[in-house]
Write a protein that holds these residues in place. Structure first.
Motif, mmCIF file in Angstrom:
data_model
loop_
_atom_site.group_PDB
_atom_site.id
_atom_site.type_symbol
_atom_site.label_atom_id
_atom_site.label_comp_id
_atom_site.label_asym_id
_atom_site.label_seq_id
_atom_site.Cartn_x
_atom_site.Cartn_y
_atom_site.Cartn_z
ATOM 1 N N SER A 142 0.841 -1.196 0.000
ATOM 2 C CA SER A 142 0.000 0.000 0.000
ATOM 3 C C SER A 142 0.876 1.246 0.000
ATOM 4 O O SER A 142 2.064 1.198 0.351
ATOM 5 N N ASP A 143 0.275 2.361 -0.382
ATOM 6 C CA ASP A 143 1.010 3.626 -0.370
ATOM 7 C C ASP A 143 1.502 3.961 1.034
ATOM 8 O O ASP A 143 2.586 4.522 1.204
ATOM 9 N N LEU A 144 0.704 3.599 2.037
ATOM 10 C CA LEU A 144 1.095 3.883 3.418
ATOM 11 C C LEU A 144 2.347 3.102 3.800
ATOM 12 O O LEU A 144 3.274 3.657 4.414
ATOM 13 N N GLU A 145 2.396 1.821 3.419
ATOM 14 C CA GLU A 145 3.578 1.007 3.720
ATOM 15 C C GLU A 145 4.804 1.550 3.000
ATOM 16 O O GLU A 145 5.902 1.619 3.575
ATOM 17 N N THR A 146 4.617 1.945 1.731
ATOM 18 C CA THR A 146 5.743 2.483 0.961
ATOM 19 C C THR A 146 6.231 3.793 1.557
ATOM 20 O O THR A 146 7.441 4.017 1.682
ATOM 21 N N ALA A 147 5.296 4.664 1.922
ATOM 22 C CA ALA A 147 5.670 5.948 2.520
ATOM 23 C C ALA A 147 6.394 5.740 3.845
ATOM 24 O O ALA A 147 7.376 6.434 4.147
ATOM 25 N N THR A 148 5.939 4.778 4.613
ATOM 26 C CA THR A 148 6.598 4.481 5.893
ATOM 27 C C THR A 148 8.016 3.991 5.666
ATOM 28 O O THR A 148 8.956 4.421 6.355
ATOM 29 N N ALA A 149 8.188 3.094 4.693
ATOM 30 C CA ALA A 149 9.523 2.574 4.390
ATOM 31 C C ALA A 149 10.452 3.690 3.894
ATOM 32 O O ALA A 149 11.615 3.770 4.297
ATOM 33 N N LEU A 150 9.929 4.556 3.039
ATOM 34 C CA LEU A 150 10.733 5.673 2.545
ATOM 35 C C LEU A 150 11.089 6.640 3.671
ATOM 36 O O LEU A 150 12.205 7.152 3.742
ATOM 37 N N LEU A 167 8.909 10.100 -2.382
ATOM 38 C CA LEU A 167 8.038 10.314 -1.229
ATOM 39 C C LEU A 167 7.127 11.528 -1.454
ATOM 40 O O LEU A 167 5.945 11.504 -1.089
ATOM 41 N N ALA A 168 7.663 12.567 -2.071
ATOM 42 C CA ALA A 168 6.854 13.757 -2.374
ATOM 43 C C ALA A 168 5.701 13.399 -3.295
ATOM 44 O O ALA A 168 4.546 13.800 -3.075
ATOM 45 N N GLU A 169 6.001 12.638 -4.344
ATOM 46 C CA GLU A 169 4.963 12.250 -5.298
ATOM 47 C C GLU A 169 3.912 11.360 -4.637
ATOM 48 O O GLU A 169 2.720 11.460 -4.930
ATOM 49 N N LEU A 170 4.372 10.514 -3.739
ATOM 50 C CA LEU A 170 3.455 9.610 -3.040
ATOM 51 C C LEU A 170 2.502 10.400 -2.142
ATOM 52 O O LEU A 170 1.285 10.150 -2.139
ATOM 53 N N HIS A 171 3.037 11.366 -1.396
ATOM 54 C CA HIS A 171 2.186 12.187 -0.534
ATOM 55 C C HIS A 171 1.212 13.036 -1.366
ATOM 56 O O HIS A 171 0.043 13.197 -1.002
ATOM 57 N N ALA A 172 1.704 13.591 -2.474
ATOM 58 C CA ALA A 172 0.839 14.401 -3.329
ATOM 59 C C ALA A 172 -0.296 13.556 -3.919
ATOM 60 O O ALA A 172 -1.450 13.992 -3.983
ATOM 61 N N LYS A 173 0.041 12.347 -4.318
ATOM 62 C CA LYS A 173 -0.966 11.423 -4.876
ATOM 63 C C LYS A 173 -2.078 11.148 -3.866
ATOM 64 O O LYS A 173 -3.248 11.029 -4.234
ATOM 65 N N ASN A 174 -1.706 11.073 -2.593
ATOM 66 C CA ASN A 174 -2.679 10.761 -1.547
ATOM 67 C C ASN A 174 -3.217 12.006 -0.849
ATOM 68 O O ASN A 174 -3.794 11.916 0.235
ATOM 69 N N HIS A 175 -2.993 13.173 -1.475
ATOM 70 C CA HIS A 175 -3.539 14.452 -0.998
ATOM 71 C C HIS A 175 -3.056 14.827 0.402
ATOM 72 O O HIS A 175 -3.749 15.543 1.120
ATOM 73 N N ASP A 176 -1.876 14.325 0.774
ATOM 74 C CA ASP A 176 -1.275 14.724 2.049
ATOM 75 C C ASP A 176 -0.392 15.940 1.748
ATOM 76 O O ASP A 176 0.834 15.842 1.639
ATOM 77 N N GLU A 203 1.766 24.615 -7.094
ATOM 78 C CA GLU A 203 0.523 23.864 -7.300
ATOM 79 C C GLU A 203 -0.049 23.347 -5.978
ATOM 80 O O GLU A 203 -1.259 23.337 -5.778
ATOM 81 N N LEU A 204 0.832 22.931 -5.081
ATOM 82 C CA LEU A 204 0.368 22.409 -3.794
ATOM 83 C C LEU A 204 -0.194 23.511 -2.896
ATOM 84 O O LEU A 204 -1.099 23.272 -2.097
ATOM 85 N N TYR A 205 0.354 24.712 -3.032
ATOM 86 C CA TYR A 205 -0.132 25.834 -2.220
ATOM 87 C C TYR A 205 -1.411 26.460 -2.785
ATOM 88 O O TYR A 205 -2.105 27.205 -2.090
ATOM 89 N N CYS A 206 -1.720 26.193 -4.054
ATOM 90 C CA CYS A 206 -2.890 26.811 -4.696
ATOM 91 C C CYS A 206 -4.170 26.527 -3.915
ATOM 92 O O CYS A 206 -4.451 25.387 -3.554
ATOM 93 N N GLY A 207 -4.921 27.593 -3.663
ATOM 94 C CA GLY A 207 -6.191 27.446 -2.988
ATOM 95 C C GLY A 207 -6.110 27.509 -1.484
ATOM 96 O O GLY A 207 -7.100 27.818 -0.818
ATOM 97 N N THR A 208 -4.936 27.195 -0.924
ATOM 98 C CA THR A 208 -4.780 27.250 0.535
ATOM 99 C C THR A 208 -3.916 28.428 0.968
ATOM 100 O O THR A 208 -4.139 29.009 2.023
ATOM 101 N N ASN A 209 -2.937 28.770 0.130
ATOM 102 C CA ASN A 209 -2.073 29.914 0.426
ATOM 103 C C ASN A 209 -1.623 30.503 -0.908
ATOM 104 O O ASN A 209 -0.541 30.187 -1.408
#
Length: 317
Positions: A142-150, A167-176, A203-209
């Motif tokens: 799962s993405d969570l397991e991969t993110a934890t390992a990374l 890891l950045a791409e993984l977090h972005a994919k999961n909207h974290d 792109e990540l800051y768009c809409g929030t800041n």
């Protein structure tokens, strides 16, 4: 000027093809050395020419072995693994290569056990740590397991740029978004002049800041125009076009983001001179870019109305 890696390797391939006998053997050795020193992944080329060497040194045996795994020629890999084992019957390096063969055969438990033993024997063995992550990915974790390992890996080896990007791409994919932003900020520390990381942050800051989004989009656009790093970032952030004698460095992605960020901020403060200036800059950049590269009908019917609608002057809402 610096020769691009693929260009020099291509020239060396031509030298190999044009040579024969002992000269061909020397040319192949030089080609494989070039691929190793430039750290280019070209398994098909390595297998094609590396297997032609009559008495390959250990570094070439290892290079062909790994390339054979890459192209999933497990029979060839086994033959080269045997040749390496005869020269190096024990040791951490040979143990890692054998674990890679297990990994290629999808023997995940055995490969994981072998890598874990290497890590237990030497906690600073970054290659074994990375292969453990590859085993995690290979098992379709799962993405969570991969993110934890990374995350665990990066807590020990903070200088691995590729791991931060994954890891950045993984977090972005999961909207974290907060964690993704943290990772991309780490990437900007590795290469502050790379426009693609600033574009992703925008792109990540768009809409929030929108203020931070504007800052990063503007930085990405500026770096695309003025920095040599824009060449490295063309796949994600910039393109280069020639119109007559005028050379345009285009970053439509960042310019569009900047236009939208300025538009959002302009609805709050229509008279902000900096915001108006940046919005105008983004508008001009997009117009020049699409006039040069886009289909005229597309530019006039879709792009032009969009740019006009989002450009200064702004109206408070």
């Amino acid at each position: 000027a610096t020769i691009q890696p693929m260009s020099s390797i291509g020239e060396q391939v031509k030298v190999v093809e044009a040579s024969s006998g002992r000269g061909r053997q020397e040319a192949i050795t030089a080609l494989l050395r070039l691929i190793r020193t430039q750290q280019v992944r070209m398994p098909e080329v390595v297998v094609k020419y590396g297997t032609l060497l009559k008495s390959p040194p250990p570094e070439v045996l290892e290079q062909v072995f790994i390339a054979a795994l890459d192209v999933h020629d497990l029979t060839l890999a086994k033959a080269y693994e045997g040749a390496l084992s005869r020269q190096f019957p024990s040791g951490a390096r040979m143990a890692r290569l054998k674990a890679m063969a297990l990994e290629a055969n999808e023997e995940w438990s055995q490969a994981s056990e072998a890598y874990s033993k290497l890590v237990d024997d030497n906690g600073s063995n970054s290659l074994a740590h990375k292969r453990l992550i590859c085993v995690t990915l290979g098992k379709s974790a799962s993405d969570l397991e991969t993110a934890t390992a990374l995350g665990e890996y990066l807590s020990k080896f903070q200088s691995d740029r590729a791991a931060w990007q994954r890891l950045a791409e993984l977090h972005a994919k999961n909207h974290d978004v907060p964690r993704a932003i943290f990772c991309y900020e780490e990437l900007t520390l590795f290469d502050p002049a790379a426009p693609q990381w600033h574009c992703r942050l925008g792109e990540l800051y768009c809409g929030t800041n929108d203020l931070f989004a504007r800052k990063h989009f503007a930085q990405s656009l500026e770096l695309s125009k003025s920095s040599s790093s824009s060449v490295r970032g063309t796949t994600t952030a910039g393109t280069t076009m020639t119109s007559g004698k005028k050379r345009i460095i285009g970053n439509a992605r960042a310019a569009t983001g900047l236009l939208l960020a300025c538009y959002a901020l302009g609805q709050q403060d229509p008279e902000d001179p900096l915001n108006v200036a940046l919005g105008t800059l983004a508008s001009q950049h997009l117009k020049a870019l699409y006039q040069t590269s886009a289909d005229p009908d597309l530019a006039s019917t879709i792009v032009a109305p969009f740019v006009k609608d989002k450009s200064p002057p702004y109206t408070r809402t």
